[in-house]
Structures are given as structure tokens and as C-alpha cells.
Design a protein around this motif. Structure first.
Motif, mmCIF file in Angstrom:
data_model
loop_
_atom_site.group_PDB
_atom_site.id
_atom_site.type_symbol
_atom_site.label_atom_id
_atom_site.label_comp_id
_atom_site.label_asym_id
_atom_site.label_seq_id
_atom_site.Cartn_x
_atom_site.Cartn_y
_atom_site.Cartn_z
ATOM 1 N N ASP A 166 -8.968 10.514 -0.197
ATOM 2 C CA ASP A 166 -7.887 9.796 -0.900
ATOM 3 C C ASP A 166 -7.625 8.553 0.024
ATOM 4 O O ASP A 166 -7.156 8.769 1.167
ATOM 5 N N THR A 195 -1.629 -2.069 -10.563
ATOM 6 C CA THR A 195 -2.449 -1.322 -9.407
ATOM 7 C C THR A 195 -3.444 -2.314 -9.155
ATOM 8 O O THR A 195 -4.307 -2.886 -10.232
ATOM 9 N N HIS A 236 -5.236 4.863 0.439
ATOM 10 C CA HIS A 236 -4.035 4.223 -0.026
ATOM 11 C C HIS A 236 -4.159 3.617 -1.213
ATOM 12 O O HIS A 236 -5.128 2.854 -1.596
ATOM 13 N N ARG A 237 -3.320 3.911 -2.168
ATOM 14 C CA ARG A 237 -3.271 2.920 -3.332
ATOM 15 C C ARG A 237 -2.526 1.623 -2.870
ATOM 16 O O ARG A 237 -1.467 1.536 -2.166
ATOM 17 N N TYR A 257 5.933 2.491 -0.890
ATOM 18 C CA TYR A 257 5.156 1.329 -0.508
ATOM 19 C C TYR A 257 5.280 0.383 0.328
ATOM 20 O O TYR A 257 6.560 -0.126 0.643
ATOM 21 N N THR A 278 -7.556 -2.070 -8.045
ATOM 22 C CA THR A 278 -8.656 -1.319 -7.549
ATOM 23 C C THR A 278 -9.384 -1.681 -6.380
ATOM 24 O O THR A 278 -9.048 -2.601 -5.780
ATOM 25 N N ARG A 299 0.974 -1.152 0.060
ATOM 26 C CA ARG A 299 -0.106 0.169 -0.060
ATOM 27 C C ARG A 299 1.035 1.079 0.232
ATOM 28 O O ARG A 299 2.004 1.212 0.529
ATOM 29 N N SER A 300 0.453 2.395 -0.502
ATOM 30 C CA SER A 300 1.116 3.408 -0.621
ATOM 31 C C SER A 300 1.335 4.157 0.853
ATOM 32 O O SER A 300 0.756 4.064 1.604
#
Length: 89
Positions: A22, A49, A24-25, A83, A51, A11-12
Motif C-alpha cells: 500500500d 484523490t 501513501h494516498r 495528511y 491517482t 499524502r496520507s
């Protein structure tokens, strides 16, 4: 230090402070790290990535140095970029 392996999810860190909604990516490692210098660079790994529905999109290579096993640095300070490996991986 945890070795980078296909299937790991990161995760970002941190989510964008300018956008409170926003999240976590999340990315998933889909290839083994490239350790031989060449056209694609040295020390890179293929990721996708994830989703919100866990669909895999946007395959790309990133620097392996951006993937970290813990959310803190050696000094115990929170990481500010890259990350972090999600728990249980």
C-alpha cells in the motif's frame, strides 16, 4: 503553520501497515477552507484523490484539522493519522 490553499498536495500518514504494498494516498486541495458554520460544517475543505497518474477522482469535503504542515507533532513524535503537506508546496 502553513495556510491551506487550493492546489496544495498532501499524502496520507502512514500507509496501511497491514498491506506492505500500500502506498501513501495523495490528495489535492481544490477549494478554500469553509470557515462559516452551515450545512457543510465548520472547518472543512474540498479535496480530490490523486491517482498514480495524477488524475483527480473522488471529490469530497474533509475536516481541515486532518491536514498538517509537518509529519511530526508538537512533541516531535511521528503523526499517526491525517495528511501531511508534501515537500515543496
Amino acid at each position: 503553520m502553513t495556510a491551506i490553499q487550493p492546489g496544495q498536495i498532501y499524502r496520507s500518514v502512514p500507509p496501511s501497515p497491514s498491506d506492505p504494498d500500500d502506498r501513501h494516498r495523495r490528495i489535492k486541495v481544490v477549494g478554500t477552507p469553509i470557515t462559516i458554520p452551515g450545512v457543510w460544517g465548520y472547518g472543512k475543505v474540498d479535496v480530490v484523490t490523486l491517482t498514480e497518474t495524477s488524475r483527480e477522482v473522488r471529490r469530497r469535503s474533509i475536516e481541515a484539522s486532518q491536514l498538517h504542515a509537518t509529519a511530526t507533532t508538537r512533541d516531535g513524535k511521528p503523526r499517526r493519522n491525517g495528511y501531511v503537506l508534501e515537500a515543496g508546496q
